[in-house]
Write an enzyme that holds these catalytic residues in place. Structure first.
Site, PDB file in Angstrom:
ATOM      1  N   THR A   1       0.827  -4.997   4.652  1.00 18.99           N
ATOM      2  CA  THR A   1       0.807  -5.026   5.555  1.00 18.99           C
ATOM      3  C   THR A   1      -0.113  -6.591   5.615  1.00 18.99           C
ATOM      4  OG1 THR A   1      -1.809  -3.728   5.661  1.00 18.99           O
ATOM      5  CG2 THR A   1       0.349  -2.978   6.476  1.00 18.99           C
TER       6      THR A   1
ATOM      7  N   THR B   1       0.557  -1.204   0.173  1.00 17.92           N
ATOM      8  CA  THR B   1      -0.442  -0.034   0.178  1.00 17.92           C
ATOM      9  C   THR B   1       0.884   1.162   0.354  1.00 17.92           C
ATOM     10  OG1 THR B   1      -2.102  -1.251   1.234  1.00 17.92           O
ATOM     11  CG2 THR B   1      -1.585   0.705   1.440  1.00 17.92           C
TER      12      THR B   1
END
Length: 663
Positions: free
Chosen positions: A195, A17
């Protein structure tokens, strides 16, 4: 050449991200967006930091910039743009990879970097090399240090960039291999990662990176850098700052102002910025106004071995979560070939259903050679045999995983099963032993707090001061200058010249006094090669530190708390005891310090390592010991070593010694 006040960090950008842009179907990765964005922000890249006009966060430099009419850069450091790349030729850093770098990796044609990015060359089978443009941060100081340092870093971007949900074991091995290929060139490594599976990668890397002596930090973001409000800036800057200023020789995970041990974390939230937690182990670093390092819990390399990356993981491992009503048939099917290891997530403190079909299925799987590791489904706590249901599970052949996270237990099992030299019995035993601080030793899950009484502390201080006076009275060559203290005579009796009345001491005050004195003693003992004094200091200092902070997970030889007195720095020179021993030719002291967790990559204020000083002073036995422990020349060593090497052309022994160091 690398500057003495500069550290080198390699950023391995795998995807995630942190570098994404908004596309028609949500966040999507964009090649080189991250690199270009960082280059345009002066907090991440300050090419004019050595210039008269670069204010670099100081009053005088800002005034110089202001008087010049602000010609060089925007005074708004945190939001201004740095000078365009075309105006300044960026220094490059040599980077190696398992895949082609640069044009060969298919840079987007309209990228500003596509024209300037150098082509890579193949230096050996599956090893490519290129000189990548480097970025450099403004200078900053670490808390307690008077020396400011900048961080020069290069970004090795993967192509294609991977969403972390697509990561697998081969990608973990690729990251470990790229760290190994660049280990001698860089001081630390930052890995940018998505993540979702970050805790799996950090756990796996902690095992793949064997005998690690440098900082490795994995980080990412919940909100990408492309958004006005994001956590990417703080996470990346925090990881870079810790990697560039501290040597924490572990694989760590940094998120939301906190550095965790990489194999102790798990993702706990998909919509909060504090996305990770370490349920059974305290953080290694907390970043606030100050950067506070919990040195007592930092693992130190105490073996005399060089770093290497392990390049194999067993894919035949899996995780099975128990649930009410699970049947023996389900367990048998799950444990069928080719499965070799299973992480069994049990109820509570290691409990399992006591139905005969369930226990029989588990026992048959263990009897066939499948290693079943029992961990708890609870985030906090550990498995034990406190309950009959847990004891029965262990009796069936399951191995207690103590308080490991599911991510850690799975990666550790894959790591151990991939080592052909280990028998199944040895793998079972090693699963319950901490290899990288991944679990709490069984005997210390509920430690009893041992307190040092005031009388004991006072007795210790008497001994410390006596030893201090004895060492100070001996001839001293080039050890740090320490003022003589006239508190006790050499016999340990009170000095009659002392007229001040005694005052009341608390145990904490007494322990703090010892902690202040021990660094001086260690430096003196190392300079004089006084092994007995050094052993005494290292052993006693560990006991003192244990009263000042949480207990260390690993306790190296002589009771030294990891990260403590063995690496204490002299305030003016920034030299560690290992530097002093190397300068003075104290071979036995150098070996003892290495076995007690001394960091071979520490650099003093001049940018020199212990290896440089040992070679410059021609102490070959210390050079051999340092190289055996993984030391390499770094910082300002390289240009000075090259000069001394060229000056020693008529001395074959000196030339051979510098060659041994890698010149």
């Amino acid at each position: 050449m690398e500057a003495a006040d500069e550290s080198r960090v390699l950023v391995i950008y795998t995807g995630g991200t942190i570098g994404m842009l908004v596309g028609q179907q949500g966040y999507v990765p964009e090649p080189y967006f991250l690199t270009e964005t960082l280059r345009s922000q002066s907090r991440f890249h300050d090419p004019l930091q050595d210039s008269l006009f670069s204010h670099s966060g100081t009053v005088q430099r800002f005034r110089n910039w202001s008087r010049a009419g602000g010609r060089s850069e925007s005074p708004q450091r945190n939001s201004g743009s740095a000078t365009p790349m075309s105006d300044h030729l960026l220094p490059t850093l040599c980077v190696r990879s398992t895949r082609p770098i640069g044009h060969s990796s298919g840079l987007v044609p309209d990228s500003p970097l596509s024209k300037e990015h150098p082509r890579c060359t193949m230096v050996s089978e599956n090893v490519y090399e290129a000189h990548l443009p480097s970025l450099v941060t403004p200078r900053s100081k670490t808390p307690g240090s008077s020396v400011s340092k900048s961080i020069r870093y290069a970004i090795l971007e993967w192509n294609p960039l991977l969403d972390s949900s697509n990561m697998d074991m081969s990608d973990w091995i690729r990251i470990a291999t790229e760290i190994e290929l660049n280990y001698k060139t860089f001081d630390a490594f930052v890995i940018l990662h998505g993540t979702d599976t970050m805790s799996y990668t950090s756990s796996a890397l902690s095992f793949l990176l064997e005998d690690l002596g440098k900082t490795v930090i994995i980080t990412g973001a919940q909100i990408p850098l492309s958004q006005l409000r994001n956590d990417a800036t703080d996470n990346l800057m925090g990881a870079l700052s810790i990697a560039g200023h501290y040597i924490i020789p572990e694989c760590c995970l940094y998120f939301n102002h906190t550095l965790f041990r990489g194999n102790r974390v798990t993702k706990v939230s998909s919509n909060e910025l504090n996305a990770f937690d370490s349920p059974n182990f305290v953080p290694l670093v907390k970043v606030g106004i100050d950067i506070v390092v919990n040195w007592n819990n930092v693992i130190r390399q105490t073996g005399m071995r060089r770093f290497k990356s392990h390049k194999h993981l067993s894919p035949y491992v899996a995780t099975l979560r128990l649930f009410p009503g699970i049947t023996g048939a389900t367990i048998s099917a799950f444990c069928a070939e080719p499965t070799r290891g299973v992480v069994l997530e049990t109820f509570g403190a290691g409990n399992a259903p006591q139905r005969k079909d369930v226990i029989d299925a588990l026992k048959k799987a263990c009897d066939r050679g499948i290693i079943i590791v029992a961990i708890s489904q609870c985030m906090k706590g550990a498995v034990s045999d406190a309950y009959e249901t847990g004891r029965t599970l262990m009796q069936s052949g399951a191995v207690p995983g103590i308080d490991m996270t599911p991510e850690c237990a799975l990666s550790k099992l894959a790591y151990l099963l991939a080592k052909p030299e280990l028998s199944l019995k040895e793998v079972r035993e090693l699963m319950g032993i901490p290899l990288r601080g991944e679990l709490t030793r069984s005997s210390s899950i509920a430690p009893s707090a041992s307190r040092v009484t005031l009388d004991q502390n006072m007795e210790n201080i008497q001994g410390v001061l006596s030893k201090f006076v004895q060492l100070s009275a001996r001839p001293l060559n080039s050890a740090p200058r320490i003022p003589h203290i006239n508190i006790l005579s050499e016999t340990g009796e009170p000095d009659p010249r002392q007229t001040a009345a005694p005052w009341s001491w608390t145990a904490a005050e007494a322990a703090s006094t010892e902690a202040v004195l021990y660094p001086f003693l260690v430096h003196l003992a190392a300079s004089k090669n006084d092994i007995e004094a050094l052993k005494s200091c290292l052993g006693a200092a560990g006991a003192v530190e244990s009263t000042l902070g949480p207990p260390a997970t690993e306790t190296p030889k002589y009771g030294l708390i990891a990260g403590g007195i063995v690496n204490c720095l002299e305030s003016a020179s920034g030299r560690s005891p290992l530097h002093v021993a190397s300068l003075n030719g104290s071979t036995e002291s150098a070996r003892l310090l290495l076995q007690s967790g001394a960091l071979v990559h520490l650099r003093d204020t001049l940018g020199h390592t212990a290896l440089y000083y040992a070679a410059r002073q021609q102490h070959e036995s210390i050079v051999d010991a340092l190289i055996q422990a993984g030391a390499t020349l770094g910082g300002a060593d390289r240009k000075f070593a090259q000069f001394l090497y060229s000056e020693a052309e008529g001395s074959p022994d000196v030339v051979a010694l510098w060659k041994k160091c890698g010149v």
